[in-house]
Design a protein around this motif. Structure first.
Motif, PDB file in Angstrom:
ATOM      1  N   GLY A   1       6.132  23.515  10.775  1.00 38.55           N
ATOM      2  CA  GLY A   1       6.248  23.410  12.223  1.00 38.55           C
ATOM      3  C   GLY A   1       5.332  22.384  12.870  1.00 38.55           C
ATOM      4  N   ARG A   2       4.688  21.558  12.056  1.00 38.57           N
ATOM      5  CA  ARG A   2       3.762  20.561  12.601  1.00 38.57           C
ATOM      6  C   ARG A   2       4.095  19.178  12.066  1.00 38.57           C
ATOM      7  N   GLY A   3       3.542  18.156  12.733  1.00 39.99           N
ATOM      8  CA  GLY A   3       3.740  16.801  12.258  1.00 39.99           C
ATOM      9  C   GLY A   3       2.836  16.488  11.079  1.00 39.99           C
ATOM     10  N   PRO A   4       3.204  15.499  10.274  1.00 40.44           N
ATOM     11  CA  PRO A   4       2.357  15.101   9.140  1.00 40.44           C
ATOM     12  C   PRO A   4       0.993  14.588   9.605  1.00 40.44           C
TER      13      PRO A   4
ATOM     14  N   GLN B   1       1.656  17.995   5.519  1.00 41.32           N
ATOM     15  CA  GLN B   1       2.415  18.581   6.625  1.00 41.32           C
ATOM     16  C   GLN B   1       2.433  20.097   6.487  1.00 41.32           C
TER      17      GLN B   1
ATOM     18  N   LEU C   1      10.220  13.768  15.354  1.00 42.02           N
ATOM     19  CA  LEU C   1       8.780  13.523  15.314  1.00 42.02           C
ATOM     20  C   LEU C   1       8.476  12.131  15.835  1.00 42.02           C
TER      21      LEU C   1
ATOM     22  N   GLN D   1       0.635   5.610   1.042  1.00 38.91           N
ATOM     23  CA  GLN D   1      -0.144   6.618   1.759  1.00 38.91           C
ATOM     24  C   GLN D   1       0.301   8.018   1.360  1.00 38.91           C
TER      25      GLN D   1
ATOM     26  N   PHE E   1       9.218   7.390   3.888  1.00 40.68           N
ATOM     27  CA  PHE E   1       8.615   8.600   3.333  1.00 40.68           C
ATOM     28  C   PHE E   1       9.447   9.176   2.209  1.00 40.68           C
ATOM     29  N   GLY E   2       8.761   9.781   1.250  1.00 45.20           N
ATOM     30  CA  GLY E   2       9.429  10.609   0.259  1.00 45.20           C
ATOM     31  C   GLY E   2       9.766  11.957   0.870  1.00 45.20           C
ATOM     32  N   GLY E   3      10.518  12.763   0.131  1.00 39.26           N
ATOM     33  CA  GLY E   3      10.958  14.058   0.649  1.00 39.26           C
ATOM     34  C   GLY E   3       9.881  15.124   0.671  1.00 39.26           C
TER      35      GLY E   3
ATOM     36  N   LEU F   1       6.822   2.493   7.571  1.00 39.24           N
ATOM     37  CA  LEU F   1       6.718   3.327   6.390  1.00 39.24           C
ATOM     38  C   LEU F   1       8.062   3.970   6.055  1.00 39.24           C
TER      39      LEU F   1
ATOM     40  N   GLY G   1      14.208  14.641   4.203  1.00 39.24           N
ATOM     41  CA  GLY G   1      12.888  14.112   4.506  1.00 39.24           C
ATOM     42  C   GLY G   1      12.810  13.478   5.878  1.00 39.24           C
TER      43      GLY G   1
ATOM     44  N   TYR H   1       0.335  12.004   3.049  1.00 40.26           N
ATOM     45  CA  TYR H   1       0.207  12.813   4.260  1.00 40.26           C
ATOM     46  C   TYR H   1       0.351  14.281   3.883  1.00 40.26           C
TER      47      TYR H   1
ATOM     48  N   PHE I   1      -2.247  12.178   8.282  1.00 44.15           N
ATOM     49  CA  PHE I   1      -2.669  11.165   7.319  1.00 44.15           C
ATOM     50  C   PHE I   1      -3.851  11.652   6.494  1.00 44.15           C
TER      51      PHE I   1
ATOM     52  N   MET J   1      14.632  18.203  13.662  1.00 43.97           N
ATOM     53  CA  MET J   1      13.246  18.110  14.140  1.00 43.97           C
ATOM     54  C   MET J   1      12.968  16.633  14.389  1.00 43.97           C
TER      55      MET J   1
ATOM     56  N   LEU K   1      -4.993   6.309   2.038  1.00 33.90           N
ATOM     57  CA  LEU K   1      -4.223   5.082   1.814  1.00 33.90           C
ATOM     58  C   LEU K   1      -4.801   4.389   0.602  1.00 33.90           C
TER      59      LEU K   1
ATOM     60  N   PHE L   1       0.957  11.547  14.054  1.00 33.62           N
ATOM     61  CA  PHE L   1       2.179  12.213  14.478  1.00 33.62           C
ATOM     62  C   PHE L   1       1.930  13.239  15.582  1.00 33.62           C
ATOM     63  N   GLY L   2       2.940  13.397  16.422  1.00 32.88           N
ATOM     64  CA  GLY L   2       2.946  14.491  17.382  1.00 32.88           C
ATOM     65  C   GLY L   2       3.405  15.771  16.715  1.00 32.88           C
ATOM     66  N   PRO L   3       3.480  16.860  17.489  1.00 32.78           N
ATOM     67  CA  PRO L   3       3.819  18.167  16.915  1.00 32.78           C
ATOM     68  C   PRO L   3       5.299  18.347  16.622  1.00 32.78           C
TER      69      PRO L   3
ATOM     70  N   LEU M   1       3.431  14.583   1.512  1.00 29.37           N
ATOM     71  CA  LEU M   1       4.405  13.490   1.570  1.00 29.37           C
ATOM     72  C   LEU M   1       3.748  12.196   1.124  1.00 29.37           C
TER      73      LEU M   1
ATOM     74  N   TYR N   1       0.843  -1.188   0.000  1.00 30.28           N
ATOM     75  CA  TYR N   1       0.000   0.000   0.000  1.00 30.28           C
ATOM     76  C   TYR N   1       0.881   1.241   0.000  1.00 30.28           C
TER      77      TYR N   1
ATOM     78  N   GLN O   1      -0.403   6.217  10.539  1.00 31.93           N
ATOM     79  CA  GLN O   1       0.411   6.739  11.631  1.00 31.93           C
ATOM     80  C   GLN O   1      -0.085   8.139  11.994  1.00 31.93           C
TER      81      GLN O   1
ATOM     82  N   ARG P   1       8.484  21.363  22.669  1.00 28.80           N
ATOM     83  CA  ARG P   1       8.462  21.820  21.278  1.00 28.80           C
ATOM     84  C   ARG P   1       9.845  22.252  20.826  1.00 28.80           C
TER      85      ARG P   1
END
Lengths: 113, 110
Positions: free
Chosen positions: A41-44, A38, B90, A34, A103-105, A101, B42, A36, A46, B88, A49, B101-103, A89, A32, B99, B9
């Protein structure tokens, strides 16, 4: 070696147009894939899929295709809005247990009003 | 909603210090992950855990260790921080395929 490639250059489009982002991979046979989102300053987060036996998946204004022969996935955002501006991503499952997983860039999308 | 929290953070540490990054999830997920994200490189997997006290190396485990004593908590440890570990960090948790993710923690090692 295994590789996942996304266009590292930013994609700039006009509001209302369809954005198309590409994810190419080599030396993988993922069950599979996926996508995402982003924000800075934050996480990815989802989004979608798609499994290897699915050609296309849709969710609201998002559409993903998965071509295992070409080893490519396309991610489309229709009727794009400035709020869609973010980095997108792609990620491939890379272990048999299905929980790991790679991840791509990422590709940065800028939607201009 | 799934919630993944990270202890800080922003963090600034000196070379040679021992650094602990904590991650907590509230969804009873079996899988937890630590990544680092650097411009041009990445997201790269450092370690993951699929159960309490279980861990697996990711793509770049050198210089890091992890601890998972409770299901909801996954810690990343830098035994002796170096400047090339400025990044960074994560944390993510998940069940089956997705999945969450956190901040992120932006760690600077000087």
């Amino acid at each position: 070696s295994q590789k996942i490639e996304q266009n590292s250059e930013a994609l700039n489009i006009q509001e209302g147009k369809t954005a198309t982002l590409t994810c190419n991979y080599t030396n993988y046979s993922p069950a599979y894939l996926q996508w995402y989102r982003q924000d800075p300053g934050r996480g990815p987060v989802f989004l979608l899929l798609i499994r290897e036996n699915e050609k296309e998946k849709r969710k609201e204004r998002l559409k993903v295709t998965f071509d295992t022969t070409l080893k490519q996935s396309l991610f489309h955002i229709t009727a794009s809005q400035p709020a869609d501006s973010a980095t997108y991503l792609c990620a491939l499952e890379t272990n048999n247990a299905g929980n790991m997983l790679t991840f791509g860039g990422g590709t940065r999308l800028m939607v201009k009003p | 909603d799934v919630k993944v929290t990270q202890s800080s953070r922003y963090l600034v540490k000196r070379t040679g210090e021992k650094v602990f990054l904590e991650c907590v999830q509230d969804m009873d997920h079996e899988n937890m992950f630590w990544y680092r994200q650097d411009p041009g490189l990445g997201l790269r997997l450092i370690y993951f855990s699929y159960d309490v006290k279980m861990k697996e190396k990711g793509d770049i485990p050198e210089g890091y260790s992890v601890s998972r004593e409770k299901k909801e908590r996954f810690s990343l440890i830098l035994e002796s921080a170096s400047t090339n570990q400025t990044s960074m960090y994560l944390c993510a948790s998940g069940i089956l395929y997705e999945q969450y993710f956190g901040p992120g923690t932006r760690l600077t090692v000087t």
